[in-house]
Every structure is written in C-alpha cells, then in structure tokens.
Design a protein around this motif. Structure first.
Motif, short mmCIF file in Angstrom:
data_model
loop_
_atom_site.label_atom_id
_atom_site.label_comp_id
_atom_site.label_asym_id
_atom_site.label_seq_id
_atom_site.Cartn_x
_atom_site.Cartn_y
_atom_site.Cartn_z
N VAL A 29 0.83 -1.21 0.00
CA VAL A 29 0.00 0.00 0.00
C VAL A 29 0.86 1.26 0.00
CG1 VAL A 29 -1.69 1.33 1.33
CG2 VAL A 29 -2.01 -1.13 1.02
N SER A 30 1.93 1.29 0.79
CA SER A 30 2.76 2.51 0.81
C SER A 30 3.45 2.71 -0.53
CB SER A 30 3.76 2.47 1.97
OG SER A 30 4.74 1.47 1.78
N ASP A 31 3.91 1.64 -1.18
CA ASP A 31 4.50 1.77 -2.52
C ASP A 31 3.45 2.24 -3.52
OD1 ASP A 31 7.02 0.98 -1.74
OD2 ASP A 31 6.79 -1.09 -2.43
N GLU A 32 2.27 1.67 -3.45
CA GLU A 32 1.21 2.04 -4.37
C GLU A 32 0.81 3.50 -4.18
OE1 GLU A 32 -1.60 -1.06 -3.50
OE2 GLU A 32 -0.48 -2.52 -4.72
N CYS A 33 0.72 3.94 -2.95
CA CYS A 33 0.36 5.34 -2.70
C CYS A 33 1.49 6.28 -3.13
CB CYS A 33 -0.02 5.54 -1.23
SG CYS A 33 -1.64 4.83 -0.84
N ALA A 34 2.73 5.86 -2.97
CA ALA A 34 3.86 6.68 -3.43
C ALA A 34 3.80 6.85 -4.95
CB ALA A 34 5.19 6.05 -3.01
N VAL A 35 3.49 5.77 -5.67
CA VAL A 35 3.38 5.87 -7.12
C VAL A 35 2.13 6.66 -7.51
CG1 VAL A 35 3.07 4.54 -9.26
CG2 VAL A 35 4.81 3.86 -7.60
N TRP A 36 1.06 6.52 -6.76
CA TRP A 36 -0.15 7.32 -7.00
C TRP A 36 0.23 8.82 -7.00
CZ3 TRP A 36 -5.38 5.78 -7.44
CH2 TRP A 36 -6.31 6.82 -7.39
N GLN A 37 0.94 9.23 -5.97
CA GLN A 37 1.34 10.63 -5.87
C GLN A 37 2.34 11.00 -6.97
OE1 GLN A 37 -0.14 12.95 -4.04
NE2 GLN A 37 -1.48 11.32 -3.33
N ARG A 38 3.23 10.08 -7.31
CA ARG A 38 4.21 10.33 -8.40
C ARG A 38 3.48 10.50 -9.73
NH1 ARG A 38 9.09 12.41 -8.95
NH2 ARG A 38 10.24 10.91 -10.14
N GLU A 39 2.45 9.67 -9.95
CA GLU A 39 1.68 9.79 -11.21
C GLU A 39 0.99 11.14 -11.28
OE1 GLU A 39 1.14 8.76 -14.67
OE2 GLU A 39 1.20 6.80 -13.68
N LEU A 40 0.42 11.58 -10.17
CA LEU A 40 -0.20 12.91 -10.14
C LEU A 40 0.84 14.00 -10.38
CD1 LEU A 40 -2.72 12.61 -7.16
CD2 LEU A 40 -3.24 12.54 -9.62
N SER A 41 2.01 13.84 -9.80
CA SER A 41 3.10 14.80 -9.99
C SER A 41 3.56 14.82 -11.45
CB SER A 41 4.26 14.45 -9.05
OG SER A 41 5.39 15.22 -9.33
N PHE A 42 3.62 13.64 -12.07
CA PHE A 42 4.00 13.52 -13.47
C PHE A 42 3.01 14.28 -14.35
CE2 PHE A 42 4.69 10.24 -17.08
CZ PHE A 42 5.73 10.97 -17.63
N ALA A 43 1.71 14.07 -14.11
CA ALA A 43 0.68 14.79 -14.87
C ALA A 43 0.78 16.28 -14.61
CB ALA A 43 -0.70 14.26 -14.49
N GLN A 44 1.09 16.67 -13.38
CA GLN A 44 1.21 18.09 -13.06
C GLN A 44 2.38 18.74 -13.81
OE1 GLN A 44 -1.16 19.69 -11.10
NE2 GLN A 44 -0.19 21.49 -12.01
N SER A 45 3.45 17.97 -14.05
CA SER A 45 4.59 18.52 -14.80
C SER A 45 4.15 18.94 -16.20
CB SER A 45 5.74 17.52 -14.85
OG SER A 45 5.49 16.44 -15.72
N VAL A 46 3.23 18.19 -16.80
CA VAL A 46 2.70 18.55 -18.12
C VAL A 46 1.76 19.74 -17.99
CG1 VAL A 46 1.31 17.74 -20.07
CG2 VAL A 46 3.06 16.25 -19.08
N ALA A 47 0.89 19.73 -16.99
CA ALA A 47 -0.03 20.85 -16.78
C ALA A 47 0.73 22.16 -16.54
CB ALA A 47 -0.96 20.56 -15.60
N ASP A 48 1.89 22.04 -15.87
CA ASP A 48 2.72 23.23 -15.58
C ASP A 48 3.68 23.57 -16.72
OD1 ASP A 48 1.52 23.37 -13.09
OD2 ASP A 48 3.20 22.41 -12.04
N HIS A 49 3.65 22.77 -17.80
CA HIS A 49 4.56 22.98 -18.95
C HIS A 49 6.02 22.97 -18.52
CE1 HIS A 49 0.82 23.90 -20.93
NE2 HIS A 49 0.63 24.95 -20.18
N ASP A 50 6.36 22.03 -17.64
CA ASP A 50 7.70 21.97 -17.06
C ASP A 50 8.45 20.74 -17.60
OD1 ASP A 50 9.95 21.73 -15.43
OD2 ASP A 50 8.87 22.34 -13.62
N ALA A 51 9.19 20.95 -18.68
CA ALA A 51 9.91 19.85 -19.33
C ALA A 51 10.94 19.21 -18.40
CB ALA A 51 10.58 20.34 -20.61
N GLY A 52 11.58 20.00 -17.56
CA GLY A 52 12.56 19.45 -16.63
C GLY A 52 11.92 18.52 -15.62
#
Length: 173
Positions: A29-52
């Motif tokens: 569960v802790s690994d799954e939740c960490a990836v859940w947050q990472r996936e949201l962060s990944f999507a946010q990088s596109v929403a923020d137009h942040d290539a880095g």
C-alpha cells in the motif's frame, strides 16, 4: 543472572527488533500510494509545462509507446512530448485510478483515464494510459514503460465525469 545482564539482554533484544522494523521493505500500500502521488506529480509537470520536471519522472532507459514502435530514452521521449508538455499540440491531463505493486516491490503498474483537448478547436477525446514504474537507487519512482489506448471523441458530460473522477489522495492511503 544479574539485573544488569538481564537489563542489557532486554535492551539488546529491543534494539534488534527496532532495527529490524526500520529495515523492513515498504508495504504494498505505501508503494502504491507513493506511485499514485508520483503519477499525479508527473501529470502536473505537463499541466505546468515543465519539461525538466517531466524528464525527472522518466527512467533514463524508459520506453513510451510500447504497443507500437517505442520511443526509447529520457531525452528522446521528452523531445517527442515537447508539444504536449508546452501545450501547443494538445492539452493532456491524466490521473491514476488503479495502482498495483508487483511481486518483489521493485515495479508498480498505474492506469487511468487520459483527456486530450485540442487548444485550437476545443475538441476533447478520452483514452486510457498504462505505466510501469521502477524505484531507483535513490528511492524515487520513475516511469520505465508507458502506453495507452487511442482516445475517442468525448462530449461535455464525459469531460465533466473525467474531471470529477480525479482523486488527490491515494484511496488506500
């Protein structure tokens, strides 16, 4: 046995148990939740137009488009996605719905809906993504494989359901 020896033995056992607990691997569960947050962060990088930030979510040897001829490597993927990251080609949004840890905890699969919106016409299409994440030596999760299903046209009600379906918190967390 003296009280000092008994006390030392008890303390030694307590410290050993404490050290063993500190080195236990993360739970599914802790690994799954960490990836859940990472996936949201990944999507946010596109929403923020942040290539880095986008590139930082990618494993150096990632493969995108694994259901066809894949694009391989962090630099090539970031270059190929430039129009999505900067928003000029499409506005892309996604979030996880399913996150599942694999056998030994080294890999986690995530999947969910993806919304593609044309910035010129406003036309919307919905698809799905599937990603495999690996934990790096630094403890950070990075995408190693990514693909999805071709998006289909979406009406305003489907777009609204997409937005309403996004959860900011891991459902198991």
């Amino acid at each position: 046995m003296t009280k000092a020896v008994t006390l030392a033995s008890v303390l030694g056992l307590a410290l050993s148990a404490s050290a063993a607990q500190a080195t236990l691997p993360p739970t599914p569960v802790s690994d799954e939740c960490a990836v859940w947050q990472r996936e949201l962060s990944f999507a946010q990088s596109v929403a923020d137009h942040d290539a880095g930030a986008f590139a930082e979510h990618l494993h150096p040897d990632a493969a995108f488009g694994v259901g066809r001829k894949p694009t391989r490597g962090r630099e090539a993927i970031t270059k190929e996605w430039a129009g999505l990251i900067d928003g000029s080609a499409l506005k892309l949004s996604w979030y996880p719905v399913v996150v599942t840890r694999g056998a030994d905890g080294a890999a986690v699969y995530s999947s969910g809906p993806a919304l593609y919106e044309d910035p010129g016409t406003g036309e919307a299409r919905l698809g799905r993504f599937g990603s495999v994440w690996l934990r790096g030596d630094d403890g950070r999760w990075r995408v190693v494989f990514d693909d999805g299903i071709a998006p289909a046209p979406a009406d305003a009600a489907a777009v609204q359901r997409f937005h309403e379906g996004r959860k900011a918190e891991c459902p198991d967390g």
